[in-house]
Motif scaffolding. Structure first.
Motif, PDB file in Angstrom:
ATOM      1  N   ILE A 162      74.642  32.631  88.655  1.00  0.00           N
ATOM      2  CA  ILE A 162      73.759  30.854  88.320  1.00  0.00           C
ATOM      3  C   ILE A 162      74.933  29.771  89.753  1.00  0.00           C
ATOM      4  N   ALA A 163      76.338  30.292  89.368  1.00  0.00           N
ATOM      5  CA  ALA A 163      76.631  29.096  90.567  1.00  0.00           C
ATOM      6  C   ALA A 163      76.128  29.403  91.526  1.00  0.00           C
ATOM      7  N   GLN A 164      76.373  30.481  92.606  1.00  0.00           N
ATOM      8  CA  GLN A 164      75.927  31.187  93.819  1.00  0.00           C
ATOM      9  C   GLN A 164      74.114  30.450  93.740  1.00  0.00           C
ATOM     10  N   ARG A 165      73.717  30.379  93.221  1.00  0.00           N
ATOM     11  CA  ARG A 165      72.413  30.103  93.503  1.00  0.00           C
ATOM     12  C   ARG A 165      72.569  27.935  93.456  1.00  0.00           C
ATOM     13  N   SER A 166      73.702  27.663  92.455  1.00  0.00           N
ATOM     14  CA  SER A 166      73.625  26.097  92.796  1.00  0.00           C
ATOM     15  C   SER A 166      74.145  25.488  94.078  1.00  0.00           C
ATOM     16  N   PHE A 167      74.319  26.352  94.467  1.00  0.00           N
ATOM     17  CA  PHE A 167      75.095  26.251  96.080  1.00  0.00           C
ATOM     18  C   PHE A 167      74.110  26.394  97.219  1.00  0.00           C
ATOM     19  N   GLU A 168      72.932  26.760  96.747  1.00  0.00           N
ATOM     20  CA  GLU A 168      72.143  26.894  97.986  1.00  0.00           C
ATOM     21  C   GLU A 168      71.751  25.191  97.819  1.00  0.00           C
ATOM     22  N   ASP A 169      71.903  23.804  97.425  1.00  0.00           N
ATOM     23  CA  ASP A 169      71.847  22.448  97.304  1.00  0.00           C
ATOM     24  C   ASP A 169      72.912  21.977  98.441  1.00  0.00           C
ATOM     25  N   PRO A 170      72.835  21.497  99.177  1.00  0.00           N
ATOM     26  CA  PRO A 170      74.193  21.077 100.393  1.00  0.00           C
ATOM     27  C   PRO A 170      74.573  20.291  99.176  1.00  0.00           C
ATOM     28  N   ALA A 171      74.157  18.656  98.683  1.00  0.00           N
ATOM     29  CA  ALA A 171      74.942  17.959  97.625  1.00  0.00           C
ATOM     30  C   ALA A 171      75.541  18.695  96.756  1.00  0.00           C
ATOM     31  N   ASN A 172      75.574  19.830  96.064  1.00  0.00           N
ATOM     32  CA  ASN A 172      76.733  20.183  95.484  1.00  0.00           C
ATOM     33  C   ASN A 172      78.138  20.574  96.640  1.00  0.00           C
ATOM     34  N   LEU A 173      77.172  21.493  97.729  1.00  0.00           N
ATOM     35  CA  LEU A 173      78.985  22.151  98.434  1.00  0.00           C
ATOM     36  C   LEU A 173      79.261  20.251  99.061  1.00  0.00           C
ATOM     37  N   VAL A 188      84.027  28.806  98.456  1.00  0.00           N
ATOM     38  CA  VAL A 188      82.689  29.207  97.673  1.00  0.00           C
ATOM     39  C   VAL A 188      82.335  30.347  97.850  1.00  0.00           C
ATOM     40  N   SER A 189      82.945  30.630  99.156  1.00  0.00           N
ATOM     41  CA  SER A 189      82.188  31.986  99.954  1.00  0.00           C
ATOM     42  C   SER A 189      83.221  33.152  99.377  1.00  0.00           C
ATOM     43  N   ALA A 190      84.661  32.644  99.304  1.00  0.00           N
ATOM     44  CA  ALA A 190      85.957  33.535  99.024  1.00  0.00           C
ATOM     45  C   ALA A 190      85.304  33.904  97.515  1.00  0.00           C
ATOM     46  N   TRP A 191      84.906  32.974  96.809  1.00  0.00           N
ATOM     47  CA  TRP A 191      84.984  33.311  94.798  1.00  0.00           C
ATOM     48  C   TRP A 191      84.005  33.802  94.933  1.00  0.00           C
ATOM     49  N   ILE A 192      82.294  33.922  95.439  1.00  0.00           N
ATOM     50  CA  ILE A 192      81.540  34.670  94.905  1.00  0.00           C
ATOM     51  C   ILE A 192      81.419  35.853  95.969  1.00  0.00           C
TER      52      ILE A 192
END
Length: 276
Positions: A162-173, A188-192
């Motif tokens: 779910i978090a992975q999909r949320s980071f598709e929004d550049p604003a969250n990154l 983010v990549s290290a976690w997911i």
């Protein structure tokens, strides 16, 4: 479950010190909160381990208030690749949780002059606290985990997806970059990528937990979106107490800071009383 009825501690001033620590792998940023109280220099400090996207700043007010209540030094640091520490040298290995305890924590303790300590970690930082207590049993006086994972659970993986999909929004990154700068995308990549990798599916803390020799408090939110209550039960089984915080999710130090600190304070007071 602990009885959290207790008197309020009187106000105390807190000194905050920042440190740049050089270890073999790079420079770490660390911060220490110390109460202006005689016992602050006598009691074992609390060493905080942050979560998969965390850093010193994202602990918010928790370390300061924890230091004020417990009268202990509270020490937090940014792992390599996070916050104000140097970038991580390469890709995160699947053994990164145990690696932190075995390679980074001893160097951190040496640089800061830490002998005995209380290990306390949030989420994956809880796993690092467990590994630290297992790797340094003669120095770790107590272990506290907050919303920690003890094994790879479907609920954990679903929360990560779910978090992975949320980071598709550049604003969250971009929000995350406020804390990690140019390292945000790596974090983010290290976690997911690590948690969703097939080779990580059999990871657990069982071996480390079997080596724990200190008192244990495993705290978990009743509605934690990244793990069921099986995690604190496994961490505490036969070695301590599992405490479930009602109506609390995955980040108790932001959602229920006051209650969390009371639970921790009572646990540490009980340890101090038994050791006298």
């Amino acid at each position: 479950m602990l009885n959290i009825s207790m008197p309020e501690a009187p106000p105390v001033a807190i000194d905050e010190l920042e440190h740049r620590i050089l270890i073999e792998e790079g420079r770490l940023f660390a911060k220490i909160w110390m109460a202006d109280a005689p016992e602050a220099g006598q009691l074992a400090p609390i060493l905080l381990f942050h979560d998969s996207l965390g850093c010193v700043e994202l602990w918010r007010s928790f370390p300061k208030h924890l230091a004020a209540t417990t009268r202990r030094r509270v020490i937090a640091y940014d792992r390599l690749g996070f916050g104000r520490s140097d970038p991580y040298p390469g890709r995160l290995g699947s053994d990164f949780i145990a690696w932190e305890a075995q390679h980074v924590v001893p160097q951190l303790c040496e640089q800061l002059g830490i002998t005995d300590f209380v290990a306390c970690g949030h989420s994956v930082g809880g796993g690092m606290a467990v590994e630290t207590a297992a790797h340094l049993p003669h120095r770790c006086r107590a272990l506290m985990t907050i919303a920690a994972q003890a094994f790879v659970e479907d609920r954990t993986l679903e929360g990560i997806r779910i978090a992975q999909r949320s980071f598709e929004d550049p604003a969250n990154l971009a929000k995350l970059a406020n804390y990690h700068g140019g390292k945000a995308e790596w974090a983010v990549s290290a976690w997911i990528d690590t948690w969703l990798a097939p080779e990580f599916s059999h990871w657990n803390l069982d071996v480390a937990l079997a080596a724990i020799r200190c008192p244990v408090l495993a705290i978990h939110g009743e509605v934690d979106e990244y793990g069921t209550n099986e995690h604190p039960k496994r961490i505490a089984a036969g070695r301590g107490t599992a405490h479930i915080l009602p109506n609390t999710g995955h980040v108790p130090h932001r959602e229920r800071e006051r209650l969390l600190i009371k639970v921790i304070h009572q646990f540490l007071n009980r340890i101090d009383t038994l050791s006298q």
